[in-house]
Write an enzyme that holds these catalytic residues in place. Sequence first.
Site, mmCIF file in Angstrom:
data_model
loop_
_atom_site.group_PDB
_atom_site.id
_atom_site.type_symbol
_atom_site.label_atom_id
_atom_site.label_comp_id
_atom_site.label_asym_id
_atom_site.label_seq_id
_atom_site.Cartn_x
_atom_site.Cartn_y
_atom_site.Cartn_z
ATOM 1 N N SER A 1 -9.287 1.284 3.890
ATOM 2 C CA SER A 1 -8.512 2.110 2.986
ATOM 3 C C SER A 1 -7.478 1.325 2.179
ATOM 4 O O SER A 1 -6.817 1.879 1.307
ATOM 5 C CB SER A 1 -7.782 3.200 3.790
ATOM 6 O OG SER A 1 -6.855 2.619 4.704
ATOM 7 N N SER B 1 -9.239 -1.208 7.944
ATOM 8 C CA SER B 1 -8.784 -0.941 6.583
ATOM 9 C C SER B 1 -8.144 -2.116 5.869
ATOM 10 O O SER B 1 -7.920 -2.056 4.660
ATOM 11 C CB SER B 1 -7.807 0.238 6.573
ATOM 12 O OG SER B 1 -8.492 1.430 6.853
ATOM 13 N N LYS C 1 0.843 -1.201 0.000
ATOM 14 C CA LYS C 1 0.000 0.000 0.000
ATOM 15 C C LYS C 1 0.876 1.248 0.000
ATOM 16 O O LYS C 1 1.934 1.279 0.641
ATOM 17 C CB LYS C 1 -0.894 -0.048 1.236
ATOM 18 C CG LYS C 1 -1.911 1.061 1.371
ATOM 19 C CD LYS C 1 -2.724 0.804 2.629
ATOM 20 C CE LYS C 1 -3.790 1.838 2.887
ATOM 21 N NZ LYS C 1 -4.549 1.526 4.129
#
Length: 476
Positions: A156, A180, A80
């Site tokens: 996220s 997330s 990420k």
Amino acid sequence: MSDLLGMTAAELAGAYGRGETSPVEATRAALEAIDARDAELNAFVLVDAEGALRSAAESEARWVGGTQRGPADGVPTTVKDLEQARGWPTLRGSWLSGDPTPGRDDSPSVARLREAGAVILGKTTTPEFGWKGVTDSGRFGITRNPWDPALTPGGSSGGSAAAVAAGMGTWSVGTDGGGSVRVPAAFTGTVGFKPTGGLVPAFPPGSNGHLSHRGPIALSVLDAATLLDVLARPDARDWAAGTHPGGSFTDEIEAGVAGLTIGYSPDLGYGRNDPEVEALAAAAVETLAGLGARVREIEPVFADPVAAFQTMWCAGIARTLRPFEPDHLTRVDPALLEYGERGREISAVSYLDAMAVCADLGLKMARFHETYDVLVTPTVPCVAFPAGRNGPTPEQSDVWASWTPYTYPFNMTRQPALSVPCGITRAGLPAGLQIVGPRHRDARVLRVGRAYERHTGWSPVAEASRARATTRGRPS
């Protein structure tokens, strides 16, 4: 090449060892999947094909020479874009991260991946600074769900989950401050694990402090455990990191659930579920009972701690935005800016009150686990909803915690929590089952998830491909 996309990391390592395929072939397959799908899904902010193929060739030479570094060697991997990676910028989904200068250092997770020989394909999308439960940003646009690109993959860590579900990398490292990792895993039919707080070192530390965790998103529970073995190694830069329990998280993963006591709560006493999601979760719990677990539906353990969570979350966002001048903030997501403004109004006493709520929750759950080995809930009360929205309904859009009521409490308690796929709705969308264990009992949580996974034989890449074909055949 397409046959490689649904293979787990464990299957790839076995195939490498037998000479049936190679890290170079697996990496090429992942890169081809990125070329074919990412224009539609928008899961990546950066792809380094040349660097990935070079790493894959080095890994292949190790496998041929019998000097491979372990089961992660040669596995196509993503991270990420909240993680630092040497040679790549870290943009965090924001125009505020305007400097595209390549970084000089790896975060602990990226450093451990390189040491293990993983092939890092690139960086995946995040909303600005990972602030919400879906994945879109003004800088990089909307990330979409491989099951149906009209829908969100959640967030996220939505770019990571979308990449794994679409075969654009076998596993990924996400971050989880309130769900997330687990929310996008539930929405994409993948496996997401938030380990015990501090088990996976972090540097630089996240602005959300106590709430922040890092963990795997993978095609299987076994893969998640294998990746956790890599990520949980110590790093001196994280002064607050915990102690690795020793051994491997896969040591007892095949032990099954016979004799374990499971507390099941469909709603934690305060949530409201889509009826299909609740039915799928209940059926999954019955499966665990059929595998030998003692299952009891429980009374609520605690009241909804959303107010304390919001206090901590908004304060963290205020800290994130504090270094920037007001004229720079005009390009920030307006809802993020509102959260930051709320955070600036929070006093130190209010923050400490919220921390006291965390301590009380932790005590309640510690007592709960004196009776129950794990707690099981739905991961999210709903399935994926249209992309580009902050919530499933307008009423829930402003506060994303309002539609993720079962995930954030366990960031507050820092307990290990796993999301595994537990079936598909009539609309052809996956739902998730959350398994929560006591702190430092990550292996137990993974063991329960693995028992359920082994029984179902789930393949997220294949299932998502079938769902996508069905979606394309529907009338518009």
